[in-house]
Design an enzyme around this catalytic site. Structure first.
Site, PDB file in Angstrom:
ATOM      1  CD  GLN A 298      22.896  35.974  24.028  1.00 25.58           C
ATOM      2  OE1 GLN A 298      22.562  34.790  24.014  1.00 25.58           O
ATOM      3  NE2 GLN A 298      23.281  36.588  25.136  1.00 25.58           N
ATOM      4  CE1 TYR A 327      31.116  39.608  34.687  1.00 27.92           C
ATOM      5  CE2 TYR A 327      29.024  40.570  35.366  1.00 27.92           C
ATOM      6  CZ  TYR A 327      30.224  39.968  35.690  1.00 27.92           C
ATOM      7  OH  TYR A 327      30.533  39.720  37.006  1.00 27.92           O
ATOM      8  CD  GLU A 351      33.306  41.939  27.487  1.00 27.42           C
ATOM      9  OE1 GLU A 351      34.171  41.065  27.633  1.00 27.42           O
ATOM     10  OE2 GLU A 351      32.119  41.785  27.830  1.00 27.42           O
ATOM     11  CG  ASP A 401      24.432  38.392  29.530  1.00 27.13           C
ATOM     12  OD1 ASP A 401      24.266  37.312  30.119  1.00 27.13           O
ATOM     13  OD2 ASP A 401      24.462  38.502  28.295  1.00 27.13           O
ATOM     14  CB  CYS A 428      23.248  31.134  30.280  1.00 30.51           C
ATOM     15  SG  CYS A 428      24.942  30.864  30.834  1.00 30.51           S
TER      16      CYS A 428
END
Length: 470
Positions: A298, A327, A351, A401, A428
């Protein structure tokens, strides 16, 4: 957005309600819409302020005969009004793409007025400055760090980057010579003063050797530069840009595509990994995760703590239950989940990116309740279904995410076929979130929680966290 003789014109650097003069930057008689930058404000909004960054100010850029750099397109708007505008965009996108009205949802009282209230996570009185812990810079022909204007290949030399943390903004890298490189990624782990540089090049022979020598000198003369990596792209590769994690780029946002470039990383100084603090712990006696600097983390210095806090408030996981983290990256939410469910619970962390998955394996090496699966989420839905059905335990929680493109129909359909009782969706991108939310609701899920965070001050971007149950 404005209209000129019936044509839509997207005007950057304006505020709704203002009267401005704008210079056309893209358009033509056959174009469906035009783009323009403000060059004069005839009637200003009460929410206009002097831009926080001279190089990104369209008014001052026009006086200098150039375009403004990208990356701070809301810098002329007061902080509170930025968040108000973002909330309106999120609300309208949810309605337009998802057909979802906040009035019709059973969500907390804070949304009872039908508005989305975007939350500030920055330090008080910061004006949205000094929050980026990762920045990608272009390199101009003179070897100086540069940035491009919006939708332009022009390069504008920098002397700092005020959205970046002080360790980057005040560093000596802006006077360094990076000739031979085409991109430099600056990473300040935890928002601290120690920098890691990932220097990308396609140069060969003497040009590459000259760059390597200058980087050695820079690292030896500047104690704030802790690590230097030279990223050498294979000849003929596209832009020398590695795929990265799920198409997320170093600017902290997710891109929708990846590059096929093969990149070899050569350590010139310091360590191969950086240490990012975790807001949950302890893990293996430490509260940090070891990451490769080219991997995703992040970008806002306060984002890990803020996101884990919101996910933790929304999720209904308890000790002994199961959580799936899709994710998952290096394991930010997996770390929260492991702490939440305890030794008697189970966590599946999925992932696709090799480097991030390896970081997660190291982080959870001594935690038997965490299972790491390196694979694309789309190919892991059967594993998710089996994991949640194991041992006949109560249905679990899925945290996802996804990249900017969202999860998509295949993933949503796969999750709907599991025993999950709750999905906590971190996004996002409002448009892909609205599309996926519509898909979930059509399958009988209901949105019962929504928070929107301002993780990208002075830009139009935002981050949402939503809870879905059935």
């Amino acid at each position: 957005m404005a209209r000129y003789e019936g044509r839509v014109v997207f005007v950057r650097h304006a505020i709704p309600g203002e009267v401005v003069r704008a210079r056309l930057t893209e358009g033509g008689e056959q174009a469906k819409f035009w783009r323009a930058d403000v060059v004069e404000v005839v009637s200003a909004s009460d929410y206009r302020r002097r831009h926080i960054w001279k190089l990104a100010d369209s008014l001052r850029a026009d006086e200098m005969g150039r375009l403004p750099v990208g990356g701070a397109e809301f810098g002329h708007i007061t902080d509170q009004h930025q968040r108000r505008l973002k909330g309106q965009v999120f609300r309208d996108t949810l309605q337009r793409i998802g057909g979802i009205s906040l009035h019709d949802l059973n969500i907390p009282q804070e949304h009872a007025d039908g508005e989305v209230h975007v939350e500030d996570i920055s330090r008080p009185h910061s004006n949205g400055l000094h929050w980026r812990t990762r920045v990608s810079f272009a390199v101009d022909p003179n070897g100086m760090l540069s940035m491009k204007p919006h939708r332009s290949n022009d390069l504008i030399e920098l002397r700092g980057m005020p959205l970046a943390v002080a360790g980057i903004h005040e560093s000596r890298i802006f006077s360094a010579d990076f000739r031979g490189a085409h991109r430099v990624d600056a990473v300040a782990p935890g928002g601290g003063r120690d920098l890691t540089l990932v220097v990308h090049t396609v140069a060969q022979g003497q040009d590459q050797e000259g760059l390597r020598a200058r980087l050695h000198t820079l690292a030896s003369e500047d104690p704030s530069i802790a690590n230097v990596l030279l990223a050498v792209a294979a000849p003929g590769s596209a832009n020398g840009r590695p795929a990265g994690r799920r198409g997320r780029n170093q600017r902290g946002r997710r891109s929708d595509s990846t590059s096929p470039a093969r990149v070899d990383y050569e350590l010139l100084a310091g360590d191969r990994t950086v240490s990012e603090p975790l807001p949950v712990g302890p893990h293996r006696g430490s509260s940090a995760v070891q990451l490769r600097p080219e991997g995703f983390w992040q970008v806002h210095r306060g984002a890990p703590e803020a996101l884990v806090g919101v996910v933790g408030e929304m999720a209904r996981s308890a000790a002994g239950e199961a959580v799936v983290d899709l994710y998952a990256g290096a394991g930010l939410f997996s770390a929260w989940a492991a702490q939440q469910v305890g030794n008697s619970g189970r966590v599946l962390s999925v992932e696709a990116a090799d480097a991030s998955s390896r970081s997660a394996e190291e982080l959870f090496a001594e935690m038997d309740q965490v299972r790491i699966l390196q694979a694309p989420v789309e190919r892991s839905l059967g594993d998710v279904r089996s994991f949640l059905a194991e041992d006949g335990r109560s249905a679990g929680t899925v945290v996802l995410d996804p990249p900017r493109a969202g999860a998509g129909t295949r993933v949503i359909e796969g999750l709907d076929q599991t025993d999950a009782a709750q999905i906590v969706y971190v996004s996002c991108e409002p448009s892909s979130f609205a599309r996926d939310a519509k898909e979930l609701i059509s399958r009988g899920w209901r949105m019962d929680g929504l928070r929107v965070l301002d993780l990208y001050p002075n830009t139009h971007h935002m981050e949402a966290v939503a809870s879905f149950t059935r």
